[in-house]
Design an enzyme around this catalytic site. Structure first.
Site, PDB file in Angstrom:
ATOM      1  CG  ASP A  62      70.364  45.450   0.740  1.00  0.00           C
ATOM      2  OD1 ASP A  62      70.316  46.642   0.369  1.00  0.00           O
ATOM      3  OD2 ASP A  62      69.964  45.082   1.854  1.00  0.00           O
ATOM      4  CG  HIS A  74      69.846  49.327   2.600  1.00  0.00           C
ATOM      5  ND1 HIS A  74      69.566  47.980   2.595  1.00  0.00           N
ATOM      6  CD2 HIS A  74      69.005  49.873   3.517  1.00  0.00           C
ATOM      7  CE1 HIS A  74      68.600  47.724   3.461  1.00  0.00           C
ATOM      8  NE2 HIS A  74      68.234  48.851   4.035  1.00  0.00           N
ATOM      9  CB  SER A 122      67.067  47.342   6.563  1.00  0.00           C
ATOM     10  OG  SER A 122      66.172  47.407   5.497  1.00  0.00           O
TER      11      SER A 122
END
Length: 779
Positions: free
Chosen positions: A143, A221, A554
């Site tokens: 990520d 994220h 996600s």
């Protein structure tokens, strides 16, 4: 009626045609206005290395390209290298007899507290008991990096790091080995492909407002997905007062290794992702969580897809790989990450919501959602305006610099969803002097809503409510409204609901394999956040928060990654396929009203094209009774079945193979779902036969009987034998499923398919597999 188009051209001819097409489309060439060099990934037959070279690296730099052009050398999940090359160099390398494939580096995109309980976990029981479940398992997260100081990554009361761990904690900008501990046991970053291919060029190690040249997370994220999968218990967690409670990941005691392959504002490059797969498998991870995919809306063949190739290398070594399905729903055939060795995860809601209301001047109250936490409007009515009345698309979408301050100053502005980030629209309204925003869904989003931490008072509403508001504006000379925010509400029914954005099937590459595999919580998920940006991610957002609430597949994928870690800890001998099978065959297709799950986009019942086998229920997955296992040889047979030749398969598997003399059938891959494809042009009765094998992982002496729900009247499903007997010495049993239907009398549903199921039960366990009946039309 939707039909799947099937290409039966057999490789190696298919491979040659694909490469020719790539060349004709200038994927290996350059237009005159493009840079003279570009990054390519070179797949090399490693067995061809001359013995004179001590390492593959020496061979590559001596025979293929200069040392300073090579970015990554791959030697674990993939054999070859990536390099910055000119067109002439690519043409020369492509003709080398040891080169199996050459493909251009592509940029991929990210698929962006109560959720673990919603999966069936309970404190002090089962997988979440006071035992050390998960502490011996290592989850690798691909990520945007990590913010290591968050409480979610505390190593309090954790035992020693597993001895098999071989990874490192890399030093970089604002990151050193001291940032790792017994929880966050490794951190790496991969930027060579990004710096060679991104328009932003080399990362600036000084300007930390842009990025960190290190595993530190500048985007948020990665911190969110890592803490969703395996965050430690964090008390008094919330995002600006929303979702207050105890935040924790699905596998709180599992170890984390972070692989930063995605960079703020510029995506994730295949060459870096492949390098991360190589490193993670060498380091010793047990699970890989990757919420990345797509980027161009085109599903690449497996031999041209580095995520598929890298994940095969991982799965073939026993590493479970969980991937996000993508956020291009509710469109059909939008699911990504299609390889059958991947576990592909869609998104559903949980039983928690953040309601807000639009109160119109005519007295009507319309429901929506919001995570706005600033000063409320306190019931004051403001003039309401819809810039889209101008007929200019950019006005209706509230794009940057599209709003006339004279029109919106001091008013609540209605903005249509799409084309730009939801939170960015609020910033546009704020800059133009608006006091609030109503964010209205279009037809494609339906009634699907996600909460955002907007900078101004904002309520997101569904398409129907948006139309009502616009009609009200058109019906009166002085439309007014106010917005109210209701905080956090628990116990929402129905839940789960399939998220409107969650990507849907059928599988665009090989429809015999149902994708997505299952869904998991992916809407309004609270998890850790970076300290580099505010909750909106906008540069102008000066707020800082320890936790943030995000939505997307996600967020769903790391739920499955954490679940896999717990299952791997409880069942160390289970293969990645067995773990996926346990999740799929125990997944639920009912919501908390005990009714079929509905689709947020339409309000109608959802189907296996939407949710795969169903919604993850981890409590049941720990004891599934039977599993459908798949070996590396089975995957090779599948690749032979879809027409790949030995050289093409070697690109994926790294080893030379010989396909069986009798070509296998792709539908006979031992998958926990069955897709029967009948020719659309046939007349009369058609049939499709499947062979499956189940392994008993429950009590040794067990007897299972079958129950079938046929997809429709006029369709028959027979199973032989209909009874499976297991003993101490007999742990595997095979059976044959035959699906028959009369093409002239069977009417397909709106999605072009019909759906049923097959279940084996011993009185305690129910091992359920979806059945899909669809039509195909040869090209």
């Amino acid at each position: 009626m939707a039909k799947i188009m099937w290409n039966s051209t057999p490789p190696p001819l298919l491979f040659a045609i694909t490469l020719a097409i790539l060349l004709s489309q200038n994927l290996f060439a350059y237009a005159s206005d493009q840079p003279s060099k570009k990054t390519f990934i070179i797949r090399v037959d490693s067995q061809s290395k001359p013995s004179i070279f001590p390492t593959h690296y020496h061979w590559y730099t001596s025979e293929f390209t200069d040392q300073d052009r090579i970015l990554h050398v791959y030697d674990t999940v993939f054999h070859g290298f990536s390099a910055l090359l000119t067109h002439d160099q690519v043409a020369t390398i492509s003709n080398h007899p040891s080169v199996l494939a050459v493909f251009e580096d592509r940029c991929r995109q990210l698929h962006t507290t109560r959720s673990p309980q919603f999966l069936g976990l309970r404190n002090q029981r089962g997988l979440w008991s006071e035992s050390d479940y998960g502490s011996d398992v290592i989850i690798g997260v691909f990520d945007t990096g990590v913010w290591p100081e968050r409480r979610s990554f505390s190593d309090l009361n954790l035992g020693p790091i597993p001895r098999r761990w071989k990874g490192v904690c890399e030093t970089g900008v604002r990151f050193s080995p001291r940032n790792c501990n017994k929880k966050l046991i490794g951190a790496r970053y991969f930027s060579k492909g990004h710096e060679a291919g991104a328009s932003s060029g080399p990362l600036n190690p000084i300007n930390e407002t842009i990025e960190f040249r290190s595993p530190r997370d500048a985007d948020g994220h990665g911190t969110h997905t890592a803490s969703t999968a395996a965050g430690r218990y964090a008390f008094q967690a919330n995002m600006s007062g929303y979702a207050s409670g105890i935040a924790k990941g699905v596998a709180p005691k599992a170890r984390l290794a972070v692989y930063k392959v995605c960079w703020k504002n510029s995506g994730c490059f295949d060459s870096d992702i492949l390098a991360a797969f190589d490193a993670a498998v060498t380091d010793g991870v047990d699970v890989i969580s990757i919420s990345i995919g797509g980027g161009d809306g085109i599903a690449s063949p497996y031999y041209l897809d580095p995520i598929a190739i890298g994940s095969y290398g991982a799965v073939s070594r026993g590493v479970f790989v969980s991937s996000s399905a993508g956020n291009d729903g509710p469109s059909g055939m939008s699911v990504t990450n299609l390889a059958p060795w991947l576990t592909t995860v869609g998104a559903g809601t949980i039983d928690r919501d953040f309601p807000s209301e639009v109160i119109l001047g005519n007295g009507k109250t319309l429901s929506g959602v919001s995570l706005y936490a600033g000063a409320p409007l306190r019931g004051r009515m403001y003039q309401l305006v819809y810039p889209g009345k101008s007929g200019v698309l950019s006005d209706s979408l509230c794009m940057d610099n599209s709003l006339d301050p004279r029109l919106v100053r001091g008013k609540i502005v209605v903005c249509d969803r799409g084309s730009s980030p939801r939170v960015a629209k609020g910033l546009v309204v704020k800059k133009a002097g608006g006091v609030g925003m109503i964010l209205a869904n279009g037809i494609s989003n339906g009634e699907g809503l996600v909460g955002d931490a907007h900078l101004i008072p904002t309520c997101a509403v569904g398409a129907d409510e948006g139309d009502m508001i616009k009609s009200y504006i058109s019906s009166t000379s002085n439309p007014t409204a106010t917005l109210e925010f209701k905080g956090t509400i628990l116990g929402i029914k129905p839940a789960p609901v399939l998220a409107s954005f969650s990507a849907r099937g059928p599988n665009g590459l090989n429809p015999e394999i149902l994708k997505p595999d299952l869904i998991a919580p992916g809407v309004n998920i609270l998890a850790g956040w970076t300290d580099a940006v505010g909750p909106t991610g906008l540069d102008s957002d000066s707020r800082r928060t320890e936790f943030n609430i995000l939505s997307g597949t996600s967020m769903a994928a790391p739920h499955v990654s954490g679940a896999a870690a717990l299952l791997k800890s409880a069942h160390p001998d289970w293969s990645p396929a067995a773990i996926r099978s346990a999740m799929m065959t125990t997944a639920t297709i009912l919501d908390n009203r005990n009714q079929p799950m509905i689709d947020e986009a339409t309000g109608n019942a959802s189907s296996p094209y939407d949710f795969g086998a169903g919604h993850l229920n981890l409590g049941r997955a720990m004891d599934p009774g039977l599993v459908y296992d798949i070996t590396n040889d089975d995957y090779v047979d599948f690749l032979c079945a879809i027409g790949y030749g030995p050289k093409v398969i070697q690109v994926i598997t790294r080893s030379t193979v010989d396909c069986p003399a009798r070509k296998p059938l792709p539908e006979n891959l031992n998958y926990p779902s069955l897709v029967a494809m009948f020719p659309a042009s046939s007349r009369g009765s058609s049939s499709k036969m499947f062979i499956r094998t189940v392994t008993n992982v429950g009590p040794a002496n067990s007897v299972y009987t079958v129950t079938v729900q046929a997809p429709a009247s006029g369709v028959t499903v027979s199973v032989r034998p209909s009874r499976l007997v297991f003993t101490e010495s007999v742990k595997k049993r095979s059976f044959v499923v035959t699906v028959r239907g009369d093409s002239g009398n069977v009417k397909m549903g709106p999605s072009g398919a019909l759906f049923g199921s097959l279940s084996w039960t011993d009185g305690k366990h129910v091992v359920r597999s979806p059945i899909v009946l669809t039509q195909i039309e040869p090209l």
